[in-house]
Design a protein around this motif. Structure first.
Motif, PDB file in Angstrom:
ATOM      1  N   PRO A 332       0.834  -1.207   0.000  1.00 28.93           N
ATOM      2  CA  PRO A 332       0.000   0.000   0.000  1.00 28.93           C
ATOM      3  C   PRO A 332       0.871   1.261   0.000  1.00 28.93           C
ATOM      4  CG  PRO A 332      -0.816  -1.583   1.607  1.00 28.93           C
ATOM      5  CD  PRO A 332       0.505  -2.112   1.118  1.00 28.93           C
ATOM      6  N   ALA A 333       0.404   2.304  -0.661  1.00 34.52           N
ATOM      7  CA  ALA A 333       1.161   3.553  -0.753  1.00 34.52           C
ATOM      8  C   ALA A 333       1.512   4.068   0.637  1.00 34.52           C
ATOM      9  CB  ALA A 333       0.358   4.605  -1.517  1.00 34.52           C
ATOM     10  N   GLY A 334       2.766   4.485   0.801  1.00 37.20           N
ATOM     11  CA  GLY A 334       3.228   5.008   2.077  1.00 37.20           C
ATOM     12  C   GLY A 334       3.827   3.975   3.000  1.00 37.20           C
ATOM     13  N   THR A 335       3.755   2.702   2.643  1.00 36.10           N
ATOM     14  CA  THR A 335       4.286   1.633   3.477  1.00 36.10           C
ATOM     15  C   THR A 335       5.812   1.572   3.365  1.00 36.10           C
ATOM     16  OG1 THR A 335       2.294   0.327   3.140  1.00 36.10           O
ATOM     17  CG2 THR A 335       4.239  -0.842   3.938  1.00 36.10           C
ATOM     18  N   PRO A 336       6.537   1.517   4.508  1.00 41.13           N
ATOM     19  CA  PRO A 336       7.993   1.341   4.410  1.00 41.13           C
ATOM     20  C   PRO A 336       8.316  -0.027   3.804  1.00 41.13           C
ATOM     21  CG  PRO A 336       7.340   2.082   6.601  1.00 41.13           C
ATOM     22  CD  PRO A 336       6.084   1.687   5.903  1.00 41.13           C
ATOM     23  N   ILE A 337       9.176  -0.058   2.810  1.00 44.90           N
ATOM     24  CA  ILE A 337       9.519  -1.329   2.173  1.00 44.90           C
ATOM     25  C   ILE A 337      11.006  -1.635   2.244  1.00 44.90           C
ATOM     26  CG2 ILE A 337       7.546  -1.374   0.602  1.00 44.90           C
ATOM     27  CD1 ILE A 337       9.314  -0.203  -1.571  1.00 44.90           C
ATOM     28  N   ALA A 338      11.819  -0.676   2.678  1.00 40.50           N
ATOM     29  CA  ALA A 338      13.253  -0.929   2.806  1.00 40.50           C
ATOM     30  C   ALA A 338      13.886   0.153   3.658  1.00 40.50           C
ATOM     31  CB  ALA A 338      13.921  -0.979   1.435  1.00 40.50           C
ATOM     32  N   VAL A 339      14.857  -0.239   4.455  1.00 43.59           N
ATOM     33  CA  VAL A 339      15.674   0.698   5.212  1.00 43.59           C
ATOM     34  C   VAL A 339      17.121   0.244   5.094  1.00 43.59           C
ATOM     35  CG1 VAL A 339      13.867   1.355   6.837  1.00 43.59           C
ATOM     36  CG2 VAL A 339      15.331  -0.603   7.343  1.00 43.59           C
ATOM     37  N   PRO A 340      18.081   1.146   5.291  1.00 39.72           N
ATOM     38  CA  PRO A 340      19.483   0.749   5.178  1.00 39.72           C
ATOM     39  C   PRO A 340      19.810  -0.430   6.091  1.00 39.72           C
ATOM     40  CG  PRO A 340      19.314   3.123   5.258  1.00 39.72           C
ATOM     41  CD  PRO A 340      17.940   2.593   5.531  1.00 39.72           C
ATOM     42  N   GLU A 341      20.402  -1.458   5.518  1.00 39.20           N
ATOM     43  CA  GLU A 341      20.879  -2.666   6.191  1.00 39.20           C
ATOM     44  C   GLU A 341      19.767  -3.572   6.713  1.00 39.20           C
ATOM     45  OE1 GLU A 341      24.989  -0.571   7.832  1.00 39.20           O
ATOM     46  OE2 GLU A 341      23.561  -1.452   9.241  1.00 39.20           O
ATOM     47  N   LYS A 342      18.501  -3.166   6.539  1.00 40.68           N
ATOM     48  CA  LYS A 342      17.407  -3.984   7.043  1.00 40.68           C
ATOM     49  C   LYS A 342      16.320  -4.177   5.995  1.00 40.68           C
ATOM     50  CE  LYS A 342      18.044  -2.250  11.752  1.00 40.68           C
ATOM     51  NZ  LYS A 342      17.400  -1.537  12.886  1.00 40.68           N
ATOM     52  N   GLN A 343      16.653  -3.923   4.751  1.00 42.35           N
ATOM     53  CA  GLN A 343      15.620  -3.887   3.738  1.00 42.35           C
ATOM     54  C   GLN A 343      15.157  -5.275   3.325  1.00 42.35           C
ATOM     55  OE1 GLN A 343      18.702  -2.935   3.312  1.00 42.35           O
ATOM     56  NE2 GLN A 343      19.567  -3.746   1.428  1.00 42.35           N
ATOM     57  N   GLN A 344      13.897  -5.320   2.884  1.00 45.65           N
ATOM     58  CA  GLN A 344      13.351  -6.514   2.259  1.00 45.65           C
ATOM     59  C   GLN A 344      13.517  -6.422   0.736  1.00 45.65           C
ATOM     60  OE1 GLN A 344      12.171  -8.973   4.055  1.00 45.65           O
ATOM     61  NE2 GLN A 344      12.355  -7.901   6.015  1.00 45.65           N
ATOM     62  N   LEU A 345      14.136  -5.348   0.282  1.00 44.56           N
ATOM     63  CA  LEU A 345      14.269  -5.083  -1.150  1.00 44.56           C
ATOM     64  C   LEU A 345      15.420  -5.891  -1.726  1.00 44.56           C
ATOM     65  CD1 LEU A 345      13.110  -3.204  -3.352  1.00 44.56           C
ATOM     66  CD2 LEU A 345      14.843  -1.554  -2.714  1.00 44.56           C
ATOM     67  N   THR A 346      15.188  -6.551  -2.848  1.00 44.68           N
ATOM     68  CA  THR A 346      16.218  -7.404  -3.432  1.00 44.68           C
ATOM     69  C   THR A 346      16.465  -7.069  -4.888  1.00 44.68           C
ATOM     70  OG1 THR A 346      14.552  -9.058  -3.950  1.00 44.68           O
ATOM     71  CG2 THR A 346      15.732  -9.316  -1.870  1.00 44.68           C
ATOM     72  N   THR A 354      20.505   3.281   0.502  1.00 46.18           N
ATOM     73  CA  THR A 354      21.201   4.282   1.308  1.00 46.18           C
ATOM     74  C   THR A 354      20.236   5.097   2.150  1.00 46.18           C
ATOM     75  OG1 THR A 354      21.068   5.847  -0.532  1.00 46.18           O
ATOM     76  CG2 THR A 354      23.049   4.499  -0.388  1.00 46.18           C
ATOM     77  N   GLN A 355      18.935   4.917   1.968  1.00 45.52           N
ATOM     78  CA  GLN A 355      17.940   5.721   2.666  1.00 45.52           C
ATOM     79  C   GLN A 355      16.666   4.897   2.816  1.00 45.52           C
ATOM     80  OE1 GLN A 355      18.818   6.579  -0.769  1.00 45.52           O
ATOM     81  NE2 GLN A 355      17.171   5.112  -1.173  1.00 45.52           N
ATOM     82  N   PRO A 356      15.777   5.291   3.714  1.00 46.95           N
ATOM     83  CA  PRO A 356      14.490   4.586   3.811  1.00 46.95           C
ATOM     84  C   PRO A 356      13.725   4.689   2.499  1.00 46.95           C
ATOM     85  CG  PRO A 356      14.843   6.002   5.727  1.00 46.95           C
ATOM     86  CD  PRO A 356      15.912   6.339   4.745  1.00 46.95           C
ATOM     87  N   VAL A 357      13.060   3.602   2.132  1.00 52.29           N
ATOM     88  CA  VAL A 357      12.287   3.558   0.893  1.00 52.29           C
ATOM     89  C   VAL A 357      10.835   3.262   1.246  1.00 52.29           C
ATOM     90  CG1 VAL A 357      12.011   2.467  -1.361  1.00 52.29           C
ATOM     91  CG2 VAL A 357      14.296   2.720  -0.383  1.00 52.29           C
ATOM     92  N   GLU A 396      10.402   0.678  10.991  1.00 54.98           N
ATOM     93  CA  GLU A 396      10.272  -0.781  10.960  1.00 54.98           C
ATOM     94  C   GLU A 396       9.633  -1.212   9.647  1.00 54.98           C
ATOM     95  OE1 GLU A 396       8.170  -4.432  13.477  1.00 54.98           O
ATOM     96  OE2 GLU A 396       7.921  -2.338  14.095  1.00 54.98           O
ATOM     97  N   VAL A 397      10.277  -2.138   8.979  1.00 51.62           N
ATOM     98  CA  VAL A 397       9.754  -2.669   7.726  1.00 51.62           C
ATOM     99  C   VAL A 397       8.958  -3.930   8.033  1.00 51.62           C
ATOM    100  CG1 VAL A 397      10.327  -3.595   5.454  1.00 51.62           C
ATOM    101  CG2 VAL A 397      11.685  -1.735   6.409  1.00 51.62           C
ATOM    102  N   THR A 398       7.645  -3.844   7.849  1.00 55.65           N
ATOM    103  CA  THR A 398       6.774  -4.991   8.109  1.00 55.65           C
ATOM    104  C   THR A 398       6.312  -5.662   6.830  1.00 55.65           C
ATOM    105  OG1 THR A 398       4.838  -3.537   8.192  1.00 55.65           O
ATOM    106  CG2 THR A 398       5.969  -3.997  10.277  1.00 55.65           C
ATOM    107  N   TRP A 399       6.486  -4.962   5.711  1.00 59.16           N
ATOM    108  CA  TRP A 399       6.052  -5.529   4.432  1.00 59.16           C
ATOM    109  C   TRP A 399       7.023  -6.624   4.006  1.00 59.16           C
ATOM    110  CZ3 TRP A 399       2.174  -6.007   1.237  1.00 59.16           C
ATOM    111  CH2 TRP A 399       2.389  -6.369  -0.090  1.00 59.16           C
ATOM    112  N   THR A 400       6.510  -7.793   3.700  1.00 57.67           N
ATOM    113  CA  THR A 400       7.362  -8.924   3.319  1.00 57.67           C
ATOM    114  C   THR A 400       7.227  -9.277   1.852  1.00 57.67           C
ATOM    115  OG1 THR A 400       5.621 -10.481   3.972  1.00 57.67           O
ATOM    116  CG2 THR A 400       7.291  -9.908   5.631  1.00 57.67           C
TER     117      THR A 400
END
Length: 546
Positions: A332-346, A354-357, A396-400
């Motif tokens: 959903p729009a506005g949901t955190p999907i990645a943060v530095p060193e903790k991202q679920q983004l691949t 380098t920044q919260p996404v 906190e990235v909760t989106w998986t």
């Protein structure tokens, strides 16, 4: 020996840069609609000839650019011509950018700098958004400027006027009202605006204006079969702006760093679109000691850099603390999907952010991210402006799930036919991803059809031609692919059958005793009902309007 004179060649198409003469109007929802069919929008392909389509599209784009310029002017934003640094168009090579009037810009303490993608014209975010249901304001930067001025940080409102009153006046201005002049509002404490122009870097001496490559190629030529006018590197480029990279550096050096235009202590809030955002990030990385005291926040739309891109550790630290990015995602729009060193983004080109996404939602095109999320960007800029020592909070990235188009999704799941061409927003479900064209063909393939195999169940899912009896495509290959290619080939007026060998004889009712009404294009005949179902019936005769 014979030769053909230019006078004997087909004429180059001509279309007026006038919305009324093109057969369109702007409705009360700011959408560009057909006069004859108000429920329909502008469409690029009106014929199977690319040159006609290119010139036709440029005629509409030319009108849109002028309309956006007028709306920007009413909102107090005007052109500044580089490298001359004048507000009056010079007679010679130049490239325009949009800014707050220089005499006001130099006094403002906060400046928003926007670096658009090089595929767009000045002030345009997405022609596709403008020419669809999004409207002119939402597909250009007029909506952003209007929102910025309406909520402006620490704005001093005119005597007796509330914030709502200012918003109403700004809304009138952006939609074409002549009642607002740049001096109608007290903007001394509102943020200034600088809008770069990396897309229009070709200069025409005949027209005395800068233009994009698309506009250049659409210029008149002697005949329909002539090549576009060639570009002379010596005379058709602007010194200091021959590439998007040079343009970004030149604007920062000669405008942002110019004390006569921007106060040395003004805070900079920078927005970068898609790949062009990486250009100014590299420039800041290389010159961070000069800009560290000035840059307050950075917002990125569909960035493509990774943590290994920049070598300056202080700059990387700033990106983590005061930068945010928005990307297309199934979340959903506005949901955190990645943060530095903790991202679920691949994603392969963003293995370490380098920044919260944050998610921009499942928008179709990267260019549509900012029109969808600019209010979120300004909300965040508000937070930064309110705190002298702002840092991104712990997120906190909760989106998986996956970001749209990630490597995991492409390699780990079975590919579906034409998924990248879906022109509606999917819900991200397993059922949605299993369909060949998510959303577009839901009424034709309710059970979904994958690309690799053709089974009896899939053949049974093919649409009915006459609406009463089941009709089946008598051709090899996948049913969905065969149908789409056949209709696409017919719509383009191809003189040959599609690669799967679909001909008019193979479209018939199961009984084989009665043929349905056919639409003939070139040597191809396609059932009228199928064209209606796919919304392509009007494509055949649109060119007859001109």
């Amino acid at each position: 020996m014979f030769r053909r004179l230019i006078s004997g060649l087909p004429e180059d198409p001509k279309f007026p840069a006038d919305i009324g003469k093109l057969g369109f109007f702007v409705d009360d929802k700011d959408r560009i609609c057909k006069v004859k069919k108000p429920d329909q929008r502008f469409r690029y392909a009106i014929t199977n000839n690319d040159r006609y389509n290119e010139v036709y599209c440029e005629a509409m784009n030319s009108w849109i650019r002028e309309e956006v310029r007028k709306r920007m002017r009413r909102l107090g934003i005007q052109s500044l011509y580089l490298p001359h640094l004048t507000t009056k168009r010079p007679n010679g090579p130049h490239v325009p950018i949009y800014t707050t009037p220089p005499d006001t810009l130099c006094m403002q303490k906060r400046i928003v700098v926007i670096i658009n993608d090089e595929m767009q014209d000045l002030g345009i975010l997405s022609y596709r958004t403008i020419c669809s249901d999004g409207g002119i304001n939402n597909g250009s930067l007029t909506s952003f400027v209007q929102e910025l001025a309406g909520r402006a940080w620490s704005i001093d409102y005119p005597s007796g006027q509330s914030q709502n009153g200012v918003a109403e006046v700004l809304n009138d201005a952006s939609n074409g009202s002549e009642k607002l002049s740049p001096d109608s509002l007290d903007t001394s404490s509102t943020p200034g605006v600088i809008i770069l122009n990396p897309g229009q870097l070709l200069y025409s001496h005949d027209l005395n204006r800068a233009m994009s490559r698309h506009s250049w190629n659409a210029r008149p030529v002697p005949s329909l079969v002539h090549y576009p006018i060639s570009v002379d590197p010596e005379s058709n480029y602007i010194v200091g702006h021959t590439t998007a990279e040079e343009h970004v550096v030149s604007v920062f050096k000669h405008v942002v760093d110019n004390p006569d235009l921007v106060a040395p202590d003004a805070e900079l809030y920078i927005i970068g679109m898609q790949a062009r955002g990486d250009l100014f990030l590299q420039y800041l990385n290389d010159n961070w000691a000069d800009y560290a005291p000035r840059v307050a926040a950075i917002a990125l739309m569909e960035p493509r850099h990774s943590a290994s891109t920049f070598e300056n550790p202080e700059f990387n630290s700033f990106l983590e603390r005061r930068c945010r990015a928005w990307m297309t995602s199934e979340a959903p729009a506005g949901t955190p999907i990645a943060v530095p060193e903790k991202q679920q983004l691949t994603k392969d080109d963003m293995s370490a952010v380098t920044q919260p996404v944050f998610s921009a939602g499942n928008v179709i095109w990267g260019e549509a991210v900012f029109p969808a999320m600019y209010k979120d960007v300004l909300d965040w800029f508000d937070e930064v402006a309110d705190q002298t020592s702002y840092e991104n909070p712990e997120i906190e990235v909760t989106w998986t799930g996956a970001v749209a188009g990630t490597e995991d999704e492409e390699n780990g799941a079975e590919e579906t036919l034409g998924a990248e061409h879906a022109d509606v927003q999917g819900d991200g479900s397993e059922e949605q991803r299993s369909k060949p064209f998510p959303g577009m063909f839901d009424h034709l393939y309710p059970n979904g059809i994958t690309a690799d195999t053709t089974t009896s169940e899939q053949q049974a899912a093919a649409p009915s031609i006459n609406g009463e009896e089941e009709t089946r495509v008598q051709a090899s290959g996948n049913a969905a692919e065969t149908e789409f290619e056949a209709v696409q080939s017919a719509s383009e007026g191809s003189q040959h059958a599609s690669t799967n060998g679909v001909t008019s004889a193979e479209w018939h009712t199961e009984g084989g005793t009665e043929s349905e009404e056919q639409i003939e294009v070139g040597d191809i005949k396609v059932p009228k009902s199928l064209m209606e179902k796919l919304g392509l019936l009007d494509d055949i005769d649109d060119i007859d309007d001109y």
